[in-house]
Every structure is written in C-alpha cells, then in structure tokens.
Design a protein around this motif. Structure first.
Motif, PDB file in Angstrom:
ATOM      1  N   ASN A 158       0.813  -1.224   0.000  1.00 56.45           N
ATOM      2  CA  ASN A 158       0.000   0.000   0.000  1.00 56.45           C
ATOM      3  C   ASN A 158       0.843   1.270   0.000  1.00 56.45           C
ATOM      4  N   SER A 159       2.015   1.211   0.648  1.00 54.09           N
ATOM      5  CA  SER A 159       2.872   2.394   0.695  1.00 54.09           C
ATOM      6  C   SER A 159       3.367   2.774  -0.695  1.00 54.09           C
ATOM      7  N   GLU A 162       0.600   4.383  -2.638  1.00 53.93           N
ATOM      8  CA  GLU A 162       0.347   5.734  -2.148  1.00 53.93           C
ATOM      9  C   GLU A 162       1.365   6.722  -2.709  1.00 53.93           C
ATOM     10  N   ASN A 165       0.355   7.479  -6.124  1.00 53.55           N
ATOM     11  CA  ASN A 165      -0.898   8.248  -6.099  1.00 53.55           C
ATOM     12  C   ASN A 165      -0.619   9.747  -5.972  1.00 53.55           C
TER      13      ASN A 165
END
Length: 818
Positions: A158-159, A162, A165
């Motif tokens: 997820n990091s 992100e 993103n």
C-alpha cells in the motif's frame, strides 16, 4: 504472450516490469467550426501538455465505445415526470423502433484515454527514504517469489501505491490547467480489455468490472484470475488478422501500423483523430505508444545521422558522382531539426502508431481496412498490415504495455503529436434525454436535457436555461422550436407559448390524445375578451399592475421619465387609479381629465386615441372585467388575433398606431409570463416567445425580456427566444444569459456574421459562413451547454408531429417548415 498488467488501483496501472502508469480520460473538447487561429491555440495547449514530460512514456488510446439505443432510451424514460408520463413512454418506444430500424441497436462514440508513466525522481534522499526503499525491495522480492510459485494472487504494498498516487495527483493538477480530464476507474479498464477481446453490444455506461480485493494496513491482495477475466476469449492468430470468439460472438480483427510519413502534414488539416470520427461509418480504435527521448539524446541521434549523411555525400563527391536527391533532402531536414532541438530544448518522441479495425466477417474487415489505408494515404501516411505480428500489435492497446517491435517506429516532435487532434470531438448534447435528431456530420443521435444547465455540472460552459432559435423564414426554426417545447412538456415541463401569429390553433386537433392538457387562449376583439390584457386585470399584485400600467402608457404615448411636466402628471393619475376599488386603464383617462390642466387633457386625448381600434378593447377596461387567463395546463398558448407587428428594421418612431398597440400587448403578456415562472419552482417551465424581435426592439420589451431570463434561471425556467437574427438579442448581457443556441439557414452575410459571433466562432471564416448559408430545411448550427458546436438535423419521426408543428402553407410540404 504474457499479460502485461500486474495490478490496478483506481487510475493507476502497474505492469510486470514494475512501471506505474496513471490513466485519464481526456474529456472531448469542441473542435468544429473553429477558425485556424483557434485551432492553433488548441494545438499549442496540447503540445505544451506533451512537452512538459521530459522523460518516460506516454500512451494515447482512442477507443470506439458502444452506446445501446435501447439502453439510452431506457435511461431517458427514468427522467420522465408529471401526468404525461404514459404518453411520453409511448413516444420513446416509437423512437426506439424507428432508430433501431434505421441505424441498428448500437451507436459508436469515441473516448480518449491518455496514460503517463509516473517517475519518482523528485523524492528527497534521506536515510529514512533509503530504508523504506530497502523494505519495499524486500517486499517486492517476497511477493514476486510467492506469485511465481503459487501463481494465484498478486500482492501489492500500500505504501508504494500511495507514493505513486501523490505523483498522479500532482500530474492531474498540471494537466487540468489546459484540459478537462477524468481519472479512469476499474470499470473503464475492464471495458477496454473486454472490448479488445471481442466484446460487442455492451453499453459503456452500464458496464461493471468486478475486481474484488483483500486489503489491510500494509498490503492489498487480488486474484490473478479476476485481473485477467476481461480478456477471456478464444484468439486464433492468422497471418494478417485475428479471429476472436467472445461468448457466442465471433469477430475478425486486423491491425495496421504506421510505416512511413512520406510528406509534410499541414496543420490545420492533419487532425486524424478528429476526421476519423466523420470519415468512417464503422468503429476503429487507435493506440499511440510514445517513448520520450530527452533533448540531449535526441541531439546525439540527430548529429550521428547527420554524420552518416555527410559521409554519403563525401563518398559521392570522391567518386565523381552526384549526391542523390534523397540524401540532399535528408541533410536539409536534419540541419533544420538539429537547429530546432538546440534552440527549443524540446525532447523527441519515438512513437508506435497502431490502428485496430474489426468486422463481423472477413470480407467486412478487409473492406474496412482498405478504407483506412486509403484515408491515411491521402494524408501522406503509409500504413501496413504486418505479416505474423497481429498478436503483438494487439498487446500494444493494453494499458501499461510495452512497444511490441521497433520495425515501425517514427521519430517525431511534440508538434506532430499535437497536430493529430487527439481529444477533438464532434459530439453534441447529452448522453440521454430528449431525442431531437442527429449530428449531420457523424450521424450520431443527439439528446437534450433542457433543464440541467442550471445544475452547475462540471464541464459546462453556461448555467443559463434560456435558448435562442435564429434564422430566416423557411429554414425550420419555428418547427424545431415547437418540437423541442413539446417533448420538454412530455418529459414533465410546463410551457407558456406567446403566439402572435396564431399558428398553433390546430394543436388540440392534431394532438388529440392530449387535447385536455393544452389550453389555447385566443384573444380576439370580441366583447367577452374586453380588458383581459389590462394590467390591472391580468396581474394580481396592485403594485405590479401599477408598474406595468406606467410602462404600457409611457410606451404608447412616448412620454419619457425625463419629461419633467408630462411624466409626473401621468404617473399621478395612474397612482390614483391604483388606489380605486376597481382599477382599469380607461379610468386613467378620467383621472387626467379630472386634473383639468392643459398637459393632463393633452395626455388624456392621446391615450383615448388608441382606444378606437377594435383589438384595443383587450387593453383598456373600466375595471369591471372579471375573466382571467388561467395557466394551469401543461401547454398554455396565448394567441392574439389581428396583431400588426412592425418590420424588424423599423424604428419605434416609425411605428403606426396598430403596431404600437400590438407591441404593447406583447409587453403585457411577457410581464404576465413573469408571474408564470414564479409558480412551482420544483418544475421546469418554458416561456416561448415567438417573433421575439417585436418587443426586443423597444426599451420596455428589452427590460422585461432580461427580467424574464434573469429570474428564470433561479426559478427553474427557460426563456426560448424565436427570432430572425442574433442582433435582435440586444447586448452581450442578454447573449451571455442564453444557454442552447440554434441557428438555421440564413442568406444575408451580415446576419451570418452576427450569428457566428454569437456562437463564439470566427465571423470572417468563409467556410463557416458557407456552411450556415447552405443548411437544409430542418438543419441548424447547434451549440450545447458544453460549448460543443455542430450541425443538428431535427428528426420529428412521427407524422402527427409534422402535421401539428408545420407552419407552412398546405401546398408546401417540406420537412421542418418555419
């Protein structure tokens, strides 16, 4: 071939090489009828958007999506309101049958996707960031090991997602300064993948891609099966085409790629993506894989090429031979390109240009491919269908994929990419709503939602609900205006139509299935109608009545508010009448005579001189009239017999008495319309002003029309102005408060120029002038609330509507009469 996509998160696509691309839909921008200077500005904006990426890769996709006619009409049915819903549904069902019979079950629309490879070079280097990168690297190794040996799941940190993103958001902000964009979703990617693998007949807006995920604070897990599910199809590769079987549908697909650019592409005129939309009556998809070559590398390549060409030139000289013309031209081009790159510091772009075309049969596919080859050949571009490479070229359309081969690459500048017209559109209207006709240039259906402009939707260029119908006699403006108002009423609106020519008397007969929903008020000079248009009778509020009485009598007498003697005298008499129990305009004459001064008697005589005309009885009452005009039906038509409207080129000073009275009556009715728009704010209302120029020519009419338009926006009402020339619409203040614009055929060059200027187009552009001059009956230049401009053909479909709305003499039976 290995599926290139590793993971999808919102608009981010990670490939198997651990590259991340952010994909956006470039919202189509209007390109029709722009002048060369305006096109040049669009070109420059797109060039700057491309040129801002100094490194990395780009992926442009023009996708031919399908819209089901039946599904579109079903969504339109959901918009229906009011007591005419059943009749509206019957009309929609009839439209569906007529359209599917003439154009088929689906219509093609084009969407434009642009993907940017995201780079994380601007991150600050620190011990903490190095440690995070180390952890991410270990995680990637473990996840890759698990995927390799288990093969069932994809695990994403997820990091890392992100981090990309944040870069994607920064990129979107930069692009958004020049173009409107929308981040793609999983549904967009799912549709694209399934479309590439043979899906047919699926409405884009109804497509859903089920991509379940398991997520915690650290990582997200998806099944590989769910990721590749949209690609499920049987693919049989032939030498120059693919046979795709998706469910029970079989289609033949071939890919063409750009091999050579044999001449200069002149801009404007080279907007391939734009012209494809009107050139072909079958869907095509286009992929443009772009690898950015930095300025330094580009200069190195150009200079090396220059050395090779000079060696050839020197060799020819030493051999006592003439240097070939090709080498000389190439040397000139290289010198020019080197100077340009050195001065501008721009990058070069290595592109792979691939076109996908399909057919239900092999012969149909070949026929489509031949048409595309001919079209590109006319633009000095050579396309080929490579032998044995179909599957590889197929993979280039998949988001985040790599270029398949280097055999057909071209080195171009940002100018070339910008000149292709990516994102330029010929779309008109809404995705669903009232079907009014079709785009003449593309054949696509046009839908209108007359009530949504004031909703403040993102991307609209206006929030005005009003509309203008312009054009000379006989072009179709009255017919088309009637058709749109009629359908708006079926969808739930309420209409007040001011008909000074009494052309709608037959509506209750031709529209007998809804005759009880139509109220026609025919204001003749009969005794029973005496005083119906007296300001003190037609309006309920005494203050409003008094104000309208002042406007009416000052217009008829020509008394200005700056007249220090006559205006106060008239104003005093009107105020005294307002305070009486039964006020009426005739009593103003009595009040003036009671004043018994020369000025008052003179004004009384002037006003009394108007009362001799037969239809003046409508204006002047003694206050005892009790009839009132009810506006409680779905369609309310106010017709005034015997009106004598002045010519458009007449000044107010040249009006004869009958014309003065006629305009005064129109002013009173339009004031009455203000009361109408203040009723039931939740319901969309239309005030239709036929022959609007008649009262826009006088000061009081201008004030009232502006008040109608201004207050209409806040009261959920639109004013539809039917007139002959854009110049009738007064100043920019009024024009800026008009949303939809319909311009029918005109032959007067000055009117044409005014109309083009009203549309925000170049009035001196000869091609635009000629297009407006040569419109057929029922065709108009249409500008929607999104700013898109195109030629719309109004399509009435049903014969009973043609007979109801045709305003021409019976012997002239031509579609869309005026």
């Amino acid at each position: 071939m290995k599926f290139p996509i590793k993971y999808i998160e919102d608009n981010l696509v990670f490939n198997t090489d651990n590259e991340c691309f952010a994909y956006y839909e470039l919202m189509p921008y209007n390109y029709s009828f722009l002048s060369p200077e305006q096109k040049q500005q669009v070109h420059e904006n797109f060039r700057q958007m491309i040129a801002q990426n100094r490194d990395g890769k780009l992926h442009l996709i023009q996708l031919a999506t399908e819209a089901s006619v039946r599904d579109t009409m079903t969504r339109s049915k959901a918009l229906l309101k009011g007591n005419l819903k059943e009749i509206a549904e019957t009309h929609i069902d009839g439209q569906v049958e007529a359209l599917t019979e003439s154009i088929g079950d689906n219509q093609v629309d084009y969407r434009f996707y642009i993907g940017f490879k995201l780079l994380l070079n601007d991150k600050e280097v620190s011990a903490k960031s190095i440690w995070q990168d180390l952890i991410l690297g270990v995680d990637d190794f473990i996840h890759g090991f698990n995927e390799t040996f288990t093969g069932n799941f994809v695990v994403m940190n997820n990091s890392e997602v992100e981090r990309f993103n944040k870069v994607a958001q920064f990129l979107a902000d930069k692009i958004g300064r020049r173009f409107k964009i929308r981040p793609l979703t999983k549904d967009d990617f799912g549709y694209l993948l399934e479309h590439l693998h043979g899906m047919n007949g699926q409405d884009y807006d109804d497509y859903y891609y089920h991509l379940p995920k398991e997520q915690d604070d650290q990582q997200t897990i998806i099944k590989k099966y769910d990721l590749i599910k949209p690609t499920r199809a049987m693919i049989e590769q032939k030498q120059r085409y693919l046979v795709l079987t998706h469910d029970s549908d079989q289609s033949f697909i071939t890919y063409l790629t750009m091999s050579d650019i044999v001449g200069e592409l002149e801009f404007p005129g080279s907007e391939i993506f734009y012209f494809q939309q009107q050139q072909f009556d079958f869907p095509i998809d286009t992929s443009l894989n772009i690898e950015i070559v930095t300025n330094k590398k580009a200069l190195t390549k150009v200079r090396n090429k220059k050395k090779e060409l000079r060696d050839l030139d020197n060799h020819a000289y030493q051999s006592n031979n003439e240097t070939s013309r090709g080498v000389v031209d190439a040397l000139d081009s290289v010198d020019e390109l080197e100077a340009d790159l050195d001065q501008s510091k721009d990058a070069m772009y290595k592109i792979s240009y691939v076109i996908r075309v399909s057919g239900r049969t092999l012969d149909e596919m070949k026929r489509h491919a031949d048409q595309i080859l001919d079209f590109y050949d006319s633009l000095n571009i050579k396309l080929v269908r490579p032998f044995g490479d179909m599957l590889g070229l197929h993979s280039e359309f998949i988001p985040a994929s790599k270029r398949y081969m280097n055999d057909y690459i071209q080195y171009v500048t940002s100018d070339f990419i910008a000149s292709l017209g990516f994102g330029a559109t010929q779309s008109l209207g809404e995705k669903e709503g009232i079907y009014v006709g079709y785009n003449v240039d593309t054949g696509r259906n046009v839908f209108i939602k007359p009530d949504i402009a004031a909703q403040g939707l993102s991307g609209t260029v206006t929030n005005a609900l009003s509309a203008a119908f312009l054009g000379s006699l006989g072009g179709g403006k009255s017919f088309s205006n009637n058709l749109l108002v009629y359908y708006a009423v079926l969808y739930g609106a309420q209409a007040l139509i001011l008909d000074p020519k009494s052309e709608r008397t037959n509506w209750t007969r031709n529209l007998d299935f809804m005759a009880d929903k139509i109220n026609i008020v025919n204001l003749t000079s009969e005794e029973k109608n005496r005083g119906l248009l007296d300001p003190y009778i037609i309006l309920k509020n005494p203050k409003d009545s008094e104000s309208l009485a002042v406007d009416t009598l000052t217009f008829l007498t020509g008394i200005s508010s700056r007249d220090a003697e006559r205006f106060p005298t008239l104003r005093k008499a009107i105020r005294n009448v307002t305070q009486q129990k039964e006020p009426g305009l005739l009593k103003v004459i009595d009040e003036l005579r009671r004043e018994d001064t020369d000025i008052a008697i003179n004004i009384a005589d002037h006003i009394e001189s108007f009362t001799d005309y037969d239809f003046a009885a409508l204006l002047f009452s003694d206050g005892t009239a009790r009839n009132s005009i009810a506006l409680d039906k779905n369609i309310n038509i106010i017709q005034i017999a015997d009106l004598v409207l002045p010519d458009t080129d007449k000044t107010q000073e040249e009006y004869i008495t009958a014309e003065m009275l006629s305009v005064a009556m129109l002013m009173i009715i339009s004031t009455f319309a203000i009361d109408f728009i203040h009723s039931d704010r939740s319901r969309f209302k239309i005030v239709d002003l036929d022959e609007a120029w008649a009262f826009l020519n006088v000061a009081q009419g201008k004030t009232l029309s502006m008040k109608l338009i201004r207050e209409g926006r806040s009261m959920n009402a639109g004013v539809y102005l039917v007139t002959q020339n854009a110049n009738d619409l007064l100043d920019e203040k009024m024009k800026n408060n008009i949303g939809m614009k319909f311009a029918f055929r005109s032959t007067d060059i000055n009117e044409i120029k005014h109309t083009l200027q009203f549309f925000g187009l170049d009035p001196e552009d000869e091609s635009n002038q000629q297009r407006l001059r040569s419109l057929d009956n029922g065709e108009c230049l249409f500008q929607d609330i999104w700013g898109h401009v195109g030629v719309l053909h109004f399509d009435y479909i049903f014969e009973h509507l043609y007979h109801a709305f045709d305003t021409r003499p019976p012997q002239t039976q031509v579609t869309g009469g005026d």
